[in-house]
Design a protein around this motif. Structure first.
Motif, mmCIF file in Angstrom:
data_model
loop_
_atom_site.group_PDB
_atom_site.id
_atom_site.type_symbol
_atom_site.label_atom_id
_atom_site.label_comp_id
_atom_site.label_asym_id
_atom_site.label_seq_id
_atom_site.Cartn_x
_atom_site.Cartn_y
_atom_site.Cartn_z
ATOM 1 N N THR A 172 -23.277 -2.051 29.063
ATOM 2 C CA THR A 172 -22.496 -2.286 27.836
ATOM 3 C C THR A 172 -23.394 -2.309 26.611
ATOM 4 O OG1 THR A 172 -20.850 -3.572 29.063
ATOM 5 C CG2 THR A 172 -20.947 -3.911 26.685
ATOM 6 N N LEU A 173 -24.509 -3.016 26.714
ATOM 7 C CA LEU A 173 -25.453 -3.070 25.588
ATOM 8 C C LEU A 173 -25.993 -1.676 25.264
ATOM 9 C CD1 LEU A 173 -27.077 -4.734 23.560
ATOM 10 C CD2 LEU A 173 -28.807 -5.098 25.340
ATOM 11 N N ALA A 174 -26.297 -0.900 26.289
ATOM 12 C CA ALA A 174 -26.802 0.456 26.064
ATOM 13 C C ALA A 174 -25.746 1.319 25.381
ATOM 14 C CB ALA A 174 -27.218 1.081 27.392
ATOM 15 N N LEU A 175 -24.466 1.140 25.758
ATOM 16 C CA LEU A 175 -23.388 1.894 25.123
ATOM 17 C C LEU A 175 -23.265 1.551 23.641
ATOM 18 C CD1 LEU A 175 -20.597 1.723 27.861
ATOM 19 C CD2 LEU A 175 -21.703 3.789 26.997
ATOM 20 N N VAL A 176 -23.323 0.265 23.334
ATOM 21 C CA VAL A 176 -23.238 -0.168 21.932
ATOM 22 C C VAL A 176 -24.357 0.467 21.120
ATOM 23 C CG1 VAL A 176 -23.424 -2.142 20.384
ATOM 24 C CG2 VAL A 176 -22.036 -2.313 22.459
ATOM 25 N N GLN A 177 -25.549 0.434 21.667
ATOM 26 C CA GLN A 177 -26.690 1.012 20.956
ATOM 27 C C GLN A 177 -26.526 2.526 20.787
ATOM 28 O OE1 GLN A 177 -28.986 -0.820 19.470
ATOM 29 N NE2 GLN A 177 -27.988 -2.652 20.308
ATOM 30 N N SER A 178 -25.973 3.174 21.792
ATOM 31 C CA SER A 178 -25.764 4.620 21.703
ATOM 32 C C SER A 178 -24.758 4.962 20.616
ATOM 33 C CB SER A 178 -25.284 5.166 23.051
ATOM 34 O OG SER A 178 -26.269 4.987 24.049
ATOM 35 N N PHE A 179 -23.628 4.264 20.586
ATOM 36 C CA PHE A 179 -22.607 4.532 19.565
ATOM 37 C C PHE A 179 -23.120 4.200 18.163
ATOM 38 C CE2 PHE A 179 -19.455 4.331 23.087
ATOM 39 C CZ PHE A 179 -18.850 5.558 22.845
ATOM 40 N N LYS A 180 -23.832 3.086 18.056
ATOM 41 C CA LYS A 180 -24.377 2.737 16.744
ATOM 42 C C LYS A 180 -25.416 3.759 16.303
ATOM 43 C CE LYS A 180 -23.517 -2.223 16.609
ATOM 44 N NZ LYS A 180 -24.107 -3.577 16.481
ATOM 45 N N GLY A 181 -26.135 4.305 17.271
ATOM 46 C CA GLY A 181 -27.143 5.306 16.938
ATOM 47 C C GLY A 181 -26.541 6.576 16.362
ATOM 48 N N VAL A 182 -25.375 7.016 16.891
ATOM 49 C CA VAL A 182 -24.767 8.264 16.416
ATOM 50 C C VAL A 182 -23.787 8.048 15.269
ATOM 51 C CG1 VAL A 182 -25.040 9.409 18.630
ATOM 52 C CG2 VAL A 182 -22.911 8.184 18.144
ATOM 53 N N LEU A 183 -23.255 6.822 15.143
ATOM 54 C CA LEU A 183 -22.236 6.558 14.123
ATOM 55 C C LEU A 183 -22.692 5.579 13.049
ATOM 56 C CD1 LEU A 183 -19.183 6.104 16.539
ATOM 57 C CD2 LEU A 183 -19.737 8.137 15.199
#
Length: 290
Positions: free
Chosen positions: A121-132
């Motif tokens: 979940t933490l990795a997903l949040v970081q991924s979305f924040k990274g692209v958006l």
């Protein structure tokens, strides 16, 4: 004659004096003898009393000895039964310890699975924040609720008022979302359409249910056709205006309620497979005493 009488008187007096002394001596001796007799009588009575007490104690001790012998015989006869009970108790104890080990390992397995899920979940949040991350916070937000990642996109960024057609400018935003989804094959997404409570009745949309469902379908369709997101990993859902995030009494609140929400879910079957496999391993380890 007078001489004779004098001699007789003197002899009589001597005899009289001697008899008195003997008498006193005899009386004194009798008194001592009586005292000795009385003392001996008291001592005899005491001895007789002690004898009775001793006999009573002897009988009590004999009774105790008899009871001890009976108990000893009972213990000897029950030795076999006690041995069997002890073995059964040891077996039950071993089973209890095995169960405790299994429960402990299962709890640790669940904790490991939850920790792994939280890491994903933490990795997903970081991924979305990274692209958006370069978008306005009013247009897009990323948050986690109860271990689930939510990406909310304002409808003004995606659609014109009362329309389910995606703006061409919004395709780049959805393309960034698609990149994260395609890079994480272990997740699924649900696209939810949300509206405000203003009534709508057009040739295309009878009500807010129809509008919200059509907008969710438009997003999933674009993710599939333009960005190759596997349709089996997506669900489209219309929520109408029944889950507001702000008051519909103001224009600002209604604007917040008009949104498309992308819910990022781990593949639950995979998650439960991991948990089930961990439980089986925990059971095997518990039996092995690890």
């Amino acid at each position: 004659m007078k001489k004779l009488a004098l001699v007789a008187l003197t002899a009589l007096m001597a005899v009289s004096c001697a008899s008195k002394k003997d008498l006193e001596s005899a009386l004194e001796k009798q008194k001592r003898t009586q005292e000795l007799l009385d003392t001996a009588t008291v001592e005899l009575n005491a001895c007789l009393s002690d004898k009775k007490v001793s006999y009573a104690q002897l009988e009590a001790m004999r009774s105790q000895v008899a009871d001890l012998r009976a108990n000893n015989e009972g213990l000897i006869s029950n030795t076999g039964d006690l041995t069997m009970l002890s073995k059964k108790g040891a077996d039950n104890l071993e089973k209890s310890l095995e169960s405790l080990r299994e429960k402990d390992l299962q709890i640790r397995t669940l904790n490991d699975a939850i920790t792994r899920k939280d890491s994903v979940t933490l990795a997903l949040v970081q991924s979305f924040k990274g692209v958006l991350g370069n978008l306005n916070d009013e247009d897009i937000s990323i948050n986690v609720e109860k271990g689930v990642v939510y990406v909310s996109i304002s409808d003004k960024l995606l659609f014109a008022s009362g329309s389910a057609t995606i703006n061409s400018a919004a395709k780049s935003v959805l393309g960034k979302v698609a990149k994260v989804v395609n890079d994480k094959p272990e997740i699924e997404i649900m696209v939810e359409g949300h509206t405000d409570n203003q009534s709508i009745n057009t040739p295309l949309f009878k009500d807010n249910w129809a509008l919200s469902s059509a907008r969710a379908a438009s997003v999933t369709r674009l993710l599939q056709t333009d960005f190759n997101v596997d349709p089996a990993r997506m669900t489209a859902a219309g929520r109408s205006y029944y889950i507001p995030v702000a008051s519909n009494d103001t224009a600002a609140g209604r604007a917040k309620n008009r949104r498309t929400r992308i819910i990022v879910l781990p593949k639950l079957d995979q998650f439960f497979d991991i948990v089930e496999k961990g439980m089986e391993e925990a059971k095997a380890k518990a039996k092995a005493g690890e």
